[in-house]
Write an enzyme that holds these catalytic residues in place. Structure first.
Site, short mmCIF file in Angstrom:
data_model
loop_
_atom_site.label_atom_id
_atom_site.label_comp_id
_atom_site.label_asym_id
_atom_site.label_seq_id
_atom_site.Cartn_x
_atom_site.Cartn_y
_atom_site.Cartn_z
N GLU A 130 0.99 -1.10 0.01
CA GLU A 130 0.11 -0.09 0.05
C GLU A 130 0.90 1.24 0.05
OE1 GLU A 130 -4.14 1.29 1.90
OE2 GLU A 130 -2.48 0.68 3.49
N GLY A 144 2.09 -0.17 11.37
CA GLY A 144 1.44 -0.96 12.32
C GLY A 144 1.14 -2.47 12.13
N ALA A 145 0.57 -2.18 10.83
CA ALA A 145 -0.19 -3.55 10.04
C ALA A 145 -1.00 -3.32 8.79
CB ALA A 145 -1.12 -4.10 11.28
N GLU A 195 -3.85 -4.74 6.00
CA GLU A 195 -5.10 -5.76 5.79
C GLU A 195 -5.22 -6.45 4.73
OE1 GLU A 195 -6.58 -1.73 3.99
OE2 GLU A 195 -5.08 -2.33 5.65
N ASN A 196 -4.33 -7.42 4.65
CA ASN A 196 -4.38 -8.07 3.27
C ASN A 196 -5.20 -9.24 3.59
OD1 ASN A 196 -1.74 -6.90 2.40
ND2 ASN A 196 -0.74 -8.20 3.89
N HIS A 208 -8.66 -3.53 14.20
CA HIS A 208 -8.57 -2.54 13.20
C HIS A 208 -8.39 -3.08 11.95
CE1 HIS A 208 -7.10 1.20 11.24
NE2 HIS A 208 -6.78 0.50 10.51
N GLU A 209 -7.52 -3.97 11.75
CA GLU A 209 -7.26 -4.89 10.47
C GLU A 209 -8.53 -5.70 9.99
OE1 GLU A 209 -4.80 -3.79 8.66
OE2 GLU A 209 -4.21 -2.47 10.36
N HIS A 215 -11.19 -4.22 8.39
CA HIS A 215 -10.87 -3.96 6.96
C HIS A 215 -11.19 -5.02 6.13
CE1 HIS A 215 -8.56 -0.01 6.61
NE2 HIS A 215 -7.60 -0.41 7.50
N GLU A 223 -10.28 3.48 6.20
CA GLU A 223 -9.42 3.90 7.36
C GLU A 223 -9.95 4.38 8.52
OE1 GLU A 223 -6.70 2.45 7.82
OE2 GLU A 223 -5.76 1.98 5.71
#
Length: 858
Positions: free
Chosen positions: A134, A272-273, A275-276, A306-307, A310, A329
Site C-alpha cells: 500500500e 503497524g499492520a 489488512e491483506n 482494526h485490520e 478492513h 481507514e
C-alpha cells in the site's frame, strides 16, 4: 513517461478503458538465500493478466518497477522490452477487445519495507521475506494495473527454498516443489500478499453457525520469526481474533469472505499492520520480548481488530481512488475501538481513543496541510502522505460523533446494506451516505458537508452565569474556529457539571446533551443547577473538538485535577490542557507542574504513558530555553520519586522507570541507571529485563557514559534483530561530532541501511541535550532533501525529511531558513513541500509556546 508516480486522471482514464478478469503470478524466491557476492539480488516474476478493453485499438499501460524485463508478450505477440518498458511502465498499444499480457521480469528484493522485503536474522542467519504494497508497491513484485478500482481474482504460485513455508491470500499447498494457492475473490492489487521463510507457525480455528443454519469454519494461523517464538503469546492473539470475528459477524450480517485468516508478525515493518485478506501482516514489535504494560496489549488488540474490520471496510468494499481512503481507514479505526470495548477485556478503550488517537487528529488538523476527511488526492505521492491523523483518527472521531447523531442501530444497518450492495466492488462517498440516509432519516449530505468535506477543528468553551442564590442562571457553549478554516459545525455534545463530594473526589452531579449549532448555544436544561466547580463540555467524548475551560474550571483543574474520579473525564481534561499548552495558552512549565503533581495518581496506564510523552515534549519544544535545565531536574526528581513509590512489580512502576530513563541527565541520575544495570542499585520489584536494559543504556550513551565498547558488549548479550536496532540508536546518540557525522552520512549519503536501521539512526541522531552538536546540520538539511526525495524510496524519503528536520534548532533563524527553502523550491514535489511546511508549522508553534512560557501568561 511521468516515472513511478500515477495521477488520479491517468487512473480514471485507464479504469474507463480496461476491465481485469484475472491474474496468474509465478514467483521464484529461491534466490533469496545463498551468497551472491556483489551481484544485485533479484527474483524471477512471471505474470499473466487477462483483461478486456472497451475501445479496441486503444493504447494503455501496465505498471512494473523492476531492474530488468526479460520478455513481454501481448496477445501472443512478443514485444521488445527495451521499446515498451521504461523502468516503471509497460506500454500496451493496439489493444484487442480481449487481451492476455505475459511479463517475465527480474524484480528486486527490498531493504526499505516496500515490495518484497528481505531480512536476514543476525541471530541465526535465517532469511525471511514478506510483501508490503500500500498504496502502490505490488508493481515491485509483479506486473499489474496498480490502482484500487481495477479489482480481479489472483492466483499465485511460488518456488522457494526446500525448508521454507510460503503463505499468500488464499490457502496453499506444496506439490512438485511449487507452492500453489487458491484463487482469491476479486481484490485490489495493493492487498495481495506473500510471506515466505522458516517462520514459526501456530494454528487454531474459528467456527460459528450462521443465521441460515450453515456452519462457518475459518482456519486461523499466526507466525513470527523463530527467534521470537519463545516470546510469542499466540493464545492471546487468537483470543482477540475470535472475539473480533464474533463481534463483526454479530453486527455486520455478512460472513467473513476470504477463507482462512493468517496473521504474520514480520521484521522491519514500516507500518503497524496491513489488512491483506487472509494474510494480515503486523510489525513484529507487537511480540513483546520483555515486560510491558496493559496499554501495549490493548494497542495490539486494537490493531488486530482494526485490520479485521478492513476485511469488510476496504477489502470486500474498496474505495475507487485514494480520495476516499477514509472509507476504509476511518471506519477501521473507529470499529477497532468499538469492537475492542464491546468484545474484549479492554473495556476502557474509549479512554485511550480520547487521549491518544484524538491527540494525533488534533495535531494533524491544525497543520497547514490539514485537509477534509474526504481528501483531494492528485497522485500516489499525495496518497502516501494521507495515511495521517485526519484519515485515521479524525475520521474515526467523526464516525463516533455520527453514531451519537444517527443512533447505533441506524449506523450498523447502514453498514450492513453497504456491504451487501457493493461486495467485491468499489465505492465513493455518496454510496455510503445514501445507505446511512436510508437507515437514519437524517440529512446525510448536510452532515457530510460539515464534517467530511471541510477541514479544521472547532473549540468549545463554556460560559456560566450564576444567579443571586449561586445557581446557574445560564450556561452556554461558545463555538470558535480558526481563521484559516472558519467552518462552525453541528456538535452533539454532553455537558457535565462536577463538584467535590464529601470524600474530596470531583464527581459529576449533572449532565445534559445538546446540539451545539453556530457561535453560541444555550443549554437550557442546566439552568437552576447548583454552581459547578468544573464544567466539562464534550463530556463522554461524543464529538470531535478542542475542549476549553472557563476561568473557574481551569482554577479547579490546577488545584484538583487528580481528584476527578471518572477516568474518561480525567483523560479529557488532560487532553484539553495539552491542547492549551500547544496553543500557547498555558505555559509549558505549568503543564509540567500538573504532571508532577497529579500523574502519580493516574490509574489508567495508557493515559499515564501519554502524560509522560507530553511532559517530555513540553520540556523539549515548548518550555522557554532558560527554564529547560530546571524543568529537566524537576521531571527527573519527580520520576525517580514516583518510581520508588510505585507498587513493586506493577505496570506503573515499569512506566515510571522508563520515564525516569527518558529524562535522566544529571550525574546522580545516570549513576542510578548504571547501578540498576549492574545490580548494585535496587528498586523493589523492578525486573531489569533486556528491553529495559536498552532503555537505561540510551541516556547513558547520550551523555557519554556508555561508549562503543559497552554498547558492543550489550549487543553480544542481545545479538538479535531487536538488539541491533537498539545498539544502532544508542551509537548514534553519543555526544561526539564524529558520531553525528557518521550517522548523518549513513542515512543521507548511503542507502546501505535497511529501513529499520535508518529509523534507529535518525532517532539517535537528534537529542535535545545535543542541540549544539546538531546545529551544523540545519543548513545541510536544506541542501540535501530534494536530492534525497528524488533518489530514495518514498518511505525512506519521508523518514529522512521528517526525522532530520532541524526542529531542535528552535530559533527564528531556522524558521527563516525554512521559509527561504520553500520560496526557492516552489517547483519541488508537492509531497516533499508538504513535509517541510508541516515541520515549519511545528517549529513556529514551538516558538509561540516558548514565548508564552517565558512570559508566564496562561
Amino acid at each position: 513517461m511521468p516515472g513511478e508516480n500515477l495521477s488520479r486522471d491517468e487512473a480514471q482514464e485507464r479504469a474507463a478503458l480496461l476491465s481485469v478478469d484475472g491474474y496468474e503470478v509465478s514467483l521464484d524466491l529461491r534466490s533469496a538465500v545463498g551468497d551472491r557476492g556483489d551481484e544485485p539480488r533479484t527474483f524471477r516474476s512471471v505474470t499473466t493478466i487477462r483483461f478486456r478493453c472497451a475501445d479496441p485499438g486503444a493504447t494503455s499501460f501496465a505498471d512494473l518497477i523492476a531492474p530488468s524485463v526479460t520478455s513481454v508478450s501481448l496477445n501472443g505477440k512478443d514485444l521488445d522490452p527495451r521499446a515498451v518498458f521504461d523502468g516503471s511502465r509497460i506500454v500496451l498499444e493496439d489493444l484487442a477487445a480481449e487481451n492476455e499480457l505475459v511479463v517475465d521480469a527480474q524484480c528486486a528484493y527490498s531493504r526499505t519495507g516496500e515490495g518484497m522485503h528481505r531480512f536476514v536474522d543476525p541471530e541465526d542467519g535465517e532469511v525471511y521475506l514478506y510483501t508490503q504494497y500500500e498504496p502502490a508497491d505490488a508493481r515491485r513484485v509483479f506486473a499489474n494495473f496498480e490502482q484500487p478500482d481495477l479489482k480481479a481474482p489472483f492466483r499465485f504460485e511460488v518456488r522457494a527454498p526446500e525448508d521454507w513455508v510460503v503463505w499468500s491470500n488464499g490457502a496453499g499447498e506444496r506439490t512438485d516443489g511449487v507452492w500453489r494457492f487458491a484463487e482469491t475473490k476479486p481484490i485490489s492489487t495493493y492487498i495481495t500478499a506473500v510471506v515466505a521463510g522458516p517462520y514459526h507457525y501456530v494454528t487454531d480455528s474459528y467456527e460459528r453457525v450462521l443465521g441460515d443454519g450453515t456452519r462457518l469454519e475459518i482456519p486461523l494461523g499466526a507466525m513470527c520469526r523463530k527467534g521470537l517464538a519463545p516470546y510469542f503469546d499466540s493464545d492471546d492473539v487468537f483470543e482477540i481474533t475470535k472475539q473480533g470475528l464474533d463481534f463483526f459477524h454479530d453486527h455486520f450480517d455478512y460472513p467473513y469472505p476470504f477463507g482462512k485468516y493468517d496473521q504474520a508478525f514480520v521484521p522491519e515493518y514500516n507500518l503497524g499492520a496491513m489488512e491483506n485478506p487472509g494474510l494480515v501482516t503486523f510489525r513484529e514489535e507487537f511480540i513483546f520480548r520483555g515486560k510491558v504494560t496493559r496499554a501495549s496489549y490493548e494497542r495490539r488488540a486494537n490493531v488486530i481488530l482494526h485490520e479485521m474490520a478492513h476485511m469488510w471496510f476496504g477489502d470486500l468494499v474498496t474505495m475507487v481512488w485514494w480520495d476516499d481512503l477514509w472509507l476504509k481507514e476511518s471506519f477501521a479505526d473507529f470499529m477497532g475501538s468499538f469492537s475492542m470495548v464491546e468484545a474484549t477485556r479492554f473495556t476502557n478503550g474509549w479512554v485511550t481513543f480520547a487521549n491518544n488517537r484524538k491527540s494525533w487528529a488534533y495535531r494533524a488538523d491544525q497543520l497547514p496541510s490539514t485537509h477534509p476527511v474526504t481528501a483531494d488526492i492528485r497522485d500516489l505521492e499525495d496518497a502516501k502522505l494521507n495515511f495521517d491523523g485526519i484519515t485515521y483518527a479524525k475520521g474515526a472521531s467523526v464516525l463516533k460523533q455520527l453514531v451519537a447523531y444517527v443512533g447505533r442501530e441506524a449506523f450498523l444497518e447502514g453498514a450492513r446494506r453497504y456491504f451487501k450492495r457493493n461486495a467485491y466492488g468499489n465505492t465513493r462517498l455518496g454510496d455510503l451516505l445514501s445507505v446511512l440516509e436510508e437507515t437514519s432519516g437524517r440529512d446525510m449530505p448536510a452532515w457530510s458537508r460539515a464534517w467530511l468535506e471541510t477541514a479544521g477543528v472547532n473549540s468549545l468553551t463554556p460560559q456560566v452565569l450564576l444567579d443571586a442564590e449561586g445557581r446557574i442562571d445560564e450556561l452556554a457553549v461558545v463555538q470558535e474556529a480558526a481563521e484559516s478554516h472558519p467552518e462552525l459545525r453541528p456538535h452533539r455534545v454532553a455537558i457535565g457539571l462536577y463538584r467535590r463530594g464529601g470524600d474530596g473526589a470531583l464527581e459529576r452531579y449533572a449532565r445534559a446533551e445538546a446540539d451545539v449549532v453556530g457561535a453560541r448555544t444555550v443549554v437550557a436544561e442546566l439552568a437552576g443547577a447548583e454552581a459547578p466547580e468544573l464544567v466539562l463540555v464534550n463530556d463522554d467524548d461524543l464529538t470531535y473538538c478542542k475542549i476549553r475551560f472557563d476561568a473557574g474550571s481551569l482554577d479547579t483543574l490546577r488545584a484538583a485535577l487528580g481528584d476527578i474520579s471518572d477516568p474518561l473525564a480525567r483523560a479529557l481534561c488532560w487532553s484539553a490542557l495539552w491542547n492549551l499548552t500547544r496553543d500557547a495558552l498555558l505555559p509549558a512549565r505549568d503543564f509540567v507542574d500538573l504532571v508532577l503533581r497529579f500523574a502519580g495518581r493516574e490509574t489508567d496506564i495508557g493515559v499515564l504513558q501519554m502524560l509522560h510523552a507530553w511532559a517530555n515534549s513540553a520540556l523539549t519544544f515548548y518550555a522557554a530555553p532558560e527554564w529547560r535545565e530546571t524543568g529537566d531536574r524537576l521531571l527527573a526528581e519527580g520520576a525517580l520519586r514516583e518510581l520508588r513509590a510505585a507498587e513493586p512489580g506493577s505496570q506503573h512502576q515499569l512506566t515510571w522507570a522508563r520515564f525516569f530513563a527518558a529524562v535522566a541527565s544529571s550525574e546522580a541520575d545516570l549513576g542510578v541507571l548504571q547501578g540498576l544495570l549492574a545490580g548494585t542499585e535496587k528498586v523493589d520489584g523492578l525486573e531489569v529485563d533486556q528491553e529495559l536494559r536498552w532503555a537505561f543504556l540510551e541516556p547513558l550513551a547520550t551523555y557519554g557514559v556508555a561508549g562503543e565498547g559497552i554498547l558492543a558488549a550489550e549487543l553480544a548479550r542481545d545479538d538479535t534483530a531487536s538488539g541491533k536496532r537498539h545498539q544502532v540508536r544508542c551509537l548514534a546518540a553519543r555526544p561526539s561530532a564524529a558520531v553525528k557525522a557518521q550517522a548523518w552520512a549513513s542515512v543521507v549519503e548511503s542507502d546501505v541501511l535497511s529501513n529499520a536501521l535508518v529509523e534507529a539512526t535518525i532517532a539517535g541522531f537528534a537529542r535535545p541535550s545535543q542541540r549544539e552538536l546538531a546545529a551544523p546540520y540545519a543548513e545541510r538539511y536544506f541542501e540535501v532533501i530534494e536530492r534525497v526525495w528524488a533518489d530514495r524510496s518514498i518511505q525512506i524519503g519521508m523518514d529522512v525529511v521528517r526525522g532530520l528536520f532541524p526542529s531542535l534548532q528552535d530559533s527564528p533563524a531556522t524558521l527563516d531558513a525554512t521559509d527561504a527553502w520553500l520560496a526557492a523550491h516552489e517547483g519541488a514535489a508537492p509531497a516533499l513541500r508538504r513535509l517541510v511546511v508541516e515541520a515549519r508549522d511545528d517549529l513556529a508553534r514551538a516558538l509561540r509556546a516558548q514565548a508564552c512560557d517565558a512570559g508566564g501568561e496562561g
